[in-house]
Design an enzyme around this catalytic site. Sequence first.
Site, mmCIF file in Angstrom:
data_model
loop_
_atom_site.group_PDB
_atom_site.id
_atom_site.type_symbol
_atom_site.label_atom_id
_atom_site.label_comp_id
_atom_site.label_asym_id
_atom_site.label_seq_id
_atom_site.Cartn_x
_atom_site.Cartn_y
_atom_site.Cartn_z
ATOM 1 N N CYS A 183 25.534 -17.439 -18.407
ATOM 2 C CA CYS A 183 24.194 -16.921 -18.692
ATOM 3 C C CYS A 183 24.131 -15.402 -18.613
ATOM 4 C CB CYS A 183 23.174 -17.549 -17.739
ATOM 5 S SG CYS A 183 22.786 -19.264 -18.150
ATOM 6 N N ASP A 195 8.616 -19.458 -20.677
ATOM 7 C CA ASP A 195 8.911 -20.609 -19.827
ATOM 8 C C ASP A 195 10.278 -21.186 -20.172
ATOM 9 O OD1 ASP A 195 8.448 -22.551 -17.847
ATOM 10 O OD2 ASP A 195 6.343 -22.716 -18.394
ATOM 11 N N ASP A 244 13.540 -22.492 -13.336
ATOM 12 C CA ASP A 244 14.901 -22.492 -12.797
ATOM 13 C C ASP A 244 15.463 -21.084 -12.885
ATOM 14 O OD1 ASP A 244 15.266 -22.540 -15.567
ATOM 15 O OD2 ASP A 244 17.017 -23.826 -15.482
#
Length: 352
Positions: free
Chosen positions: A17, A49, A225
């Site tokens: 990521c 989101d 998350d």
Amino acid sequence: MARDAIRLTKLAKRAGCAAKHPPGFLLPLLGMLPPITDPRVLVGSATADDAAIVKLSDDLALVLTTDFFTPIVDDPRDFGRVAAANALSDVYAMGGAPLAALSLVGFPESLEASILGDILAGANEIAAEAGIAIIGGHTIKSEEPIFGLAVTGTVHPTKVVTNAGARPGDVLLLTKPIGLGIITTAAKNDQDELGAIGEAIRVMTTLNRAAAEVLAKREVHALTDVTGFGLLGHLRNMTAASGVTAEVWFDQVPILTAARTYVGAGIAPGGTRANAKFLADWVSYAEDVTPDERLLLCDAQTSGGLLAAVPESEVESIMREWTDLSNPPRVVGRLLEAGNGGIRVIRSRVGL
């Protein structure tokens, strides 16, 4: 290229990521898109989101998300496992349950096909643990290996949990330690002298399913998350979407021990440093929070934990119901008054 000579992370310029475009690049682009007017869309891109929500009926909505990246670990099977757990996490972060997934693959012609077979096998292992199947996908030829999933989940329309419902007075629960980006960068650069990559893989391949199931039984006002934008980056998305401010207690944040050591040696992925730069306009720090500690809070995670905003009265029961006693959630801060999403980081917990 001989299979025994392959280290997947050496084939990628950026890993996991941390390869994401930083929020300072992405968010202005999202702001240029036309507003979504379809009344079936309950959650779109407006609040950054974790997934989209589309209502199908009064008692059923779909959760739609995709996530893919270049190798963050060297072992192909572990790469598939980490990528699958990371993609599934977005469904859990919306209060949903995964239904099915599709593979997204970019694969170099120079690599043996069996390597891709192992990546797919690792992903299927995690999908099975989540109770779903990977039912198809798409592949392209690429210079670097790329893998991820497009995941579809389901949720009752009245039980969707977004990042926009946090309230003043809520406390912030974090369910996994941070520092994954720093440790995986150390391993990629042959600087993992403490051998911490094994623990990092364990954390990254742990599904957020059990955590989500506990939280689903309690009152949760907002949920996200923690992945490529780091703890503070995803908290900023929550506070900005909710119109509140937040306070984070550095000493309460769970951090992998090796990450503390490595960041002190100057090891951090480019994505982590980009996060810190973007967050300079949103986050203020107490003087006794060091530059290295600030960078840890911005570290780009892959398959990190859930960050939940819950009433303080729910904390005791959440802790009591937690099944993974070796990794209990930690209260890492609280939400303050209404505001523009600003965050203040201090050394130690005050009150509560």
